[in-house]
Write a protein that holds these residues in place. Structure first.
Motif, mmCIF file in Angstrom:
data_model
loop_
_atom_site.group_PDB
_atom_site.id
_atom_site.type_symbol
_atom_site.label_atom_id
_atom_site.label_comp_id
_atom_site.label_asym_id
_atom_site.label_seq_id
_atom_site.Cartn_x
_atom_site.Cartn_y
_atom_site.Cartn_z
ATOM 1 N N THR A 44 0.845 -1.195 0.000
ATOM 2 C CA THR A 44 0.000 0.000 0.000
ATOM 3 C C THR A 44 0.877 1.241 0.000
ATOM 4 O O THR A 44 1.749 1.389 0.855
ATOM 5 N N SER A 45 0.665 2.120 -0.943
ATOM 6 C CA SER A 45 1.451 3.349 -0.996
ATOM 7 C C SER A 45 0.762 4.424 -0.170
ATOM 8 O O SER A 45 -0.420 4.708 -0.341
ATOM 9 N N ILE A 46 1.501 4.998 0.777
ATOM 10 C CA ILE A 46 0.985 6.070 1.632
ATOM 11 C C ILE A 46 1.384 7.397 1.003
ATOM 12 O O ILE A 46 2.560 7.747 0.936
ATOM 13 N N ALA A 47 0.395 8.142 0.551
ATOM 14 C CA ALA A 47 0.674 9.388 -0.164
ATOM 15 C C ALA A 47 1.139 10.474 0.793
ATOM 16 O O ALA A 47 0.654 10.590 1.908
ATOM 17 N N GLY A 48 2.123 11.262 0.347
ATOM 18 C CA GLY A 48 2.468 12.496 1.042
ATOM 19 C C GLY A 48 3.575 12.409 2.064
ATOM 20 O O GLY A 48 3.860 13.404 2.741
ATOM 21 N N THR A 49 4.244 11.268 2.239
ATOM 22 C CA THR A 49 5.334 11.233 3.220
ATOM 23 C C THR A 49 6.570 11.906 2.638
ATOM 24 O O THR A 49 6.780 11.952 1.427
ATOM 25 N N ALA A 61 -0.329 10.565 8.134
ATOM 26 C CA ALA A 61 -0.684 9.951 6.859
ATOM 27 C C ALA A 61 -0.659 8.426 6.947
ATOM 28 O O ALA A 61 -1.538 7.745 6.408
ATOM 29 N N ILE A 62 0.339 7.882 7.660
ATOM 30 C CA ILE A 62 0.437 6.423 7.792
ATOM 31 C C ILE A 62 -0.730 5.884 8.605
ATOM 32 O O ILE A 62 -1.379 4.897 8.236
ATOM 33 N N ILE A 112 1.841 -1.331 14.202
ATOM 34 C CA ILE A 112 2.855 -0.860 13.263
ATOM 35 C C ILE A 112 3.624 0.281 13.931
ATOM 36 O O ILE A 112 3.176 0.876 14.921
ATOM 37 N N ALA A 113 4.770 0.614 13.364
ATOM 38 C CA ALA A 113 5.680 1.581 13.990
ATOM 39 C C ALA A 113 5.016 2.944 14.205
ATOM 40 O O ALA A 113 5.074 3.515 15.301
ATOM 41 N N ALA A 114 4.404 3.484 13.160
ATOM 42 C CA ALA A 114 3.818 4.827 13.272
ATOM 43 C C ALA A 114 2.696 4.859 14.301
ATOM 44 O O ALA A 114 2.555 5.821 15.065
ATOM 45 N N ARG A 115 1.871 3.819 14.336
ATOM 46 C CA ARG A 115 0.746 3.810 15.269
ATOM 47 C C ARG A 115 1.220 3.704 16.718
ATOM 48 O O ARG A 115 0.606 4.276 17.626
ATOM 49 N N LEU A 116 2.298 2.955 16.967
ATOM 50 C CA LEU A 116 2.848 2.871 18.328
ATOM 51 C C LEU A 116 3.224 4.261 18.841
ATOM 52 O O LEU A 116 2.935 4.621 19.990
ATOM 53 N N CYS A 117 3.857 5.050 17.972
ATOM 54 C CA CYS A 117 4.262 6.399 18.375
ATOM 55 C C CYS A 117 3.060 7.325 18.503
ATOM 56 O O CYS A 117 2.962 8.116 19.448
ATOM 57 N N SER A 130 12.074 4.791 10.136
ATOM 58 C CA SER A 130 11.648 6.188 9.992
ATOM 59 C C SER A 130 10.203 6.177 9.483
ATOM 60 O O SER A 130 9.652 5.125 9.123
ATOM 61 N N SER A 131 9.584 7.344 9.409
ATOM 62 C CA SER A 131 8.209 7.441 8.880
ATOM 63 C C SER A 131 8.198 7.788 7.398
ATOM 64 O O SER A 131 7.138 8.058 6.837
#
Length: 490
Positions: A381-386, A399-400, A409-414, A453-454
């Motif tokens: 899945t491509s996450i637009a805008g990072t 965005a993630i 997932i990493a972004a949600r943990l943070c 990284s994000s």
């Protein structure tokens, strides 16, 4: 001879008698001697008309009744009422669905196999329409500070269609009318329910149902009720502290309920000595009313802990939101120093995204890792805008989280992290993660492994940095398990 002469005279007298009757006689086979007797019980929409059939003239009746209309000499081709038995004698028919204030003409009629005969033409005028009547006002229910439920019932429209109905109310007029505040609950007779809004707390109101037709407006019985008394404002939330410098900071708040009385003052209050500050400490007034507001704290002392909370005042008193503490910047802040829920990881310099001249701003990292093995997430899945640049980690993380529904997932943990009294943590961008690598010894707690990284590379890969060799900035498949360290801005 004398007998024959007598019979002739008798027959002549009978003939003269028949001719002198009110109704005309038909010497054929059509019904004879039909009389329209009278009208009675005339209302706005109904009347009774009576008739009498004296003779069927030798052929049995097939129908009898009353025909009527607004023109003279109505016939059975006009509106008619058929009586239920076709026999000789008196009968009365009920005429319905008449119009108010209207002149009608009516005749009795009788039909046999040879035709129809009619009685005399009579006329009557229906009564005039009136205002609606039989209006009752319902009991009040569901009374709050600003709302209530009422309604009413209308038994009769006064022979003129109800074009508007509802309830009207006032806090000053003990017999409210439609010139006061009102609801409109449709048309017609029957029951209806009204929702009353925009009331004032702790106030006595007078209310009654109304109904309007072409004649005018009629009202039901008046009822009184008292709205609930106002209370202190509620739903007050203090905004997280931001943009902290040595002597300034930003906060604010939001208010969802004024307690039924207008909020006349709102803002934040703070103190460096009172852990539950009030409006008797330092305050900022940010206007009135419910909703959100932003406050700018000034005149603070460097390297000092402050307690701050939002407040709202109405006629009942003042209530407060949650308390948040923060520490103003030290004149000599350095990387590796414990500060605002973590460890200073990087201080912005001119040219950096986020640098403000005259202020000390930068990045704060948590003192420990958030995970020792978690995916970047949503491979394919491509996450637009990072972005990879400094200062974009917040937007990347948002965005993630919005674009990937996977939970662990990493972004949600943070994004979900609450640590050190702060909840605005995020997964660093590639360049922000590089700053953490450069200052890893001062920050502490890192392992010689790769960290996420994000910043996305493609639909299946993202940027990571191996902390055993900072030059090893590489792309990794999103399903790879890696370490995570969260950061926030100050």
């Amino acid at each position: 001879m004398k007998k024959i002469k007598f019979l002739k005279i008798l027959f002549f007298l009978i003939t003269i008698l028949l001719i002198s009757c009110e109704e005309e006689f038909d010497y054929g086979k059509i019904v004879n001697a039909v009389k329209t007797i009278e009208f009675s019980n005339v209302t706005q929409t109904t009347a009774n008309v009576s008739g009498n059939i004296i003779t069927d003239n030798g052929a049995s009746l097939t129908a009898r009744g009353i025909c009527y209309g607004t023109s003279n000499n109505p016939t059975i081709n006009s509106t008619k009422v058929v009586f239920d038995t076709a026999t000789l004698g008196n009968y009365t028919c009920s005429l319905t669905n008449l119009a108010p204030s209207t002149t009608y003409y009516a005749r009795a009629y009788a039909t046999n196999s040879f035709g129809t005969a009619y009685g005399a033409n009579i006329s009557f005028t229906t009564l005039a329409a009136t205002i609606a009547n039989g209006i009752t006002t319902n009991n009040l229910s569901s009374i709050t500070q600003t709302t209530a439920v009422c309604g009413g019932n209308i038994a009769s429209d006064g022979a003129s269609s109800i074009t508007s109905r509802g309830v009207c109310w006032s806090s000053t007029n003990s017999n409210p009318t439609i010139l006061d505040t009102k609801t409109n609950n449709g048309t017609g007779i029957g029951s209806f329910t009204s929702s009353i809004t925009g009331l004032t707390a702790g106030t006595t109101y007078y209310i009654r149902a109304y109904a309007t037709n072409s004649v005018g407006t009629a009202y039901g019985n008046t009822r009184t009720f008292v709205t609930l008394s106002p209370t202190l404002p509620s739903g007050i939330v203090t905004t997280q502290i931001s943009s902290i410098t040595q002597n300034t900071a930003f906060s604010g708040g939001s208010i969802t309920n004024d307690g039924g009385a207008t909020i006349t003052s709102r803002g934040i209050c703070w103190s460096s000595t009172n852990s539950n500050p009030t409006i008797f400490n330092s305050t900022i007034n940010n206007g009135s009313g419910i909703g959100s507001f932003t406050s700018s704290l000034t005149g603070l002392t460097a390297n000092t802990t402050y307690f701050v909370r939002a407040y709202a005042t109405n006629s009942v008193g003042t209530s407060y939101g949650n308390v948040i503490s923060f520490t103003t910047a030290n004149l000599n802040l350095t990387v590796g120093q414990s500060y605002q829920g973590g460890i200073i990881a990087y201080i912005f310099v001119p040219g950096d995204n986020g640098y403000v001249a005259g202020q000390i701003n930068g990045l704060i990292a948590t003192s420990t890792n958030q995970s020792t093995g978690v995916q970047w997430g949503c491979s394919g899945t491509s996450i637009a805008g990072t972005s990879t640049t400094l200062g974009t980690g917040v937007a990347n993380t948002t965005a993630i989280v919005n674009g990937c529904g996977t939970t662990n997932i990493a972004a949600r943990l943070c994004n979900n992290l609450a640590s050190g009294g702060y909840t605005d943590w995020y997964l660093p961008s590639r360049d922000e993660l590089s700053k953490l690598y450069l200052n890893r010894a001062s920050i502490g707690g890192f392992s010689n492994v790769s960290y996420w990284s994000s910043s996305q590379v493609g639909s299946t890969t993202a940027w990571s940095i191996n902390f055993s060799n900072g030059s090893s900035i590489s792309t990794s498949t999103k399903s790879t398990l890696m370490y995570v360290r969260a950061i926030r801005k100050f």
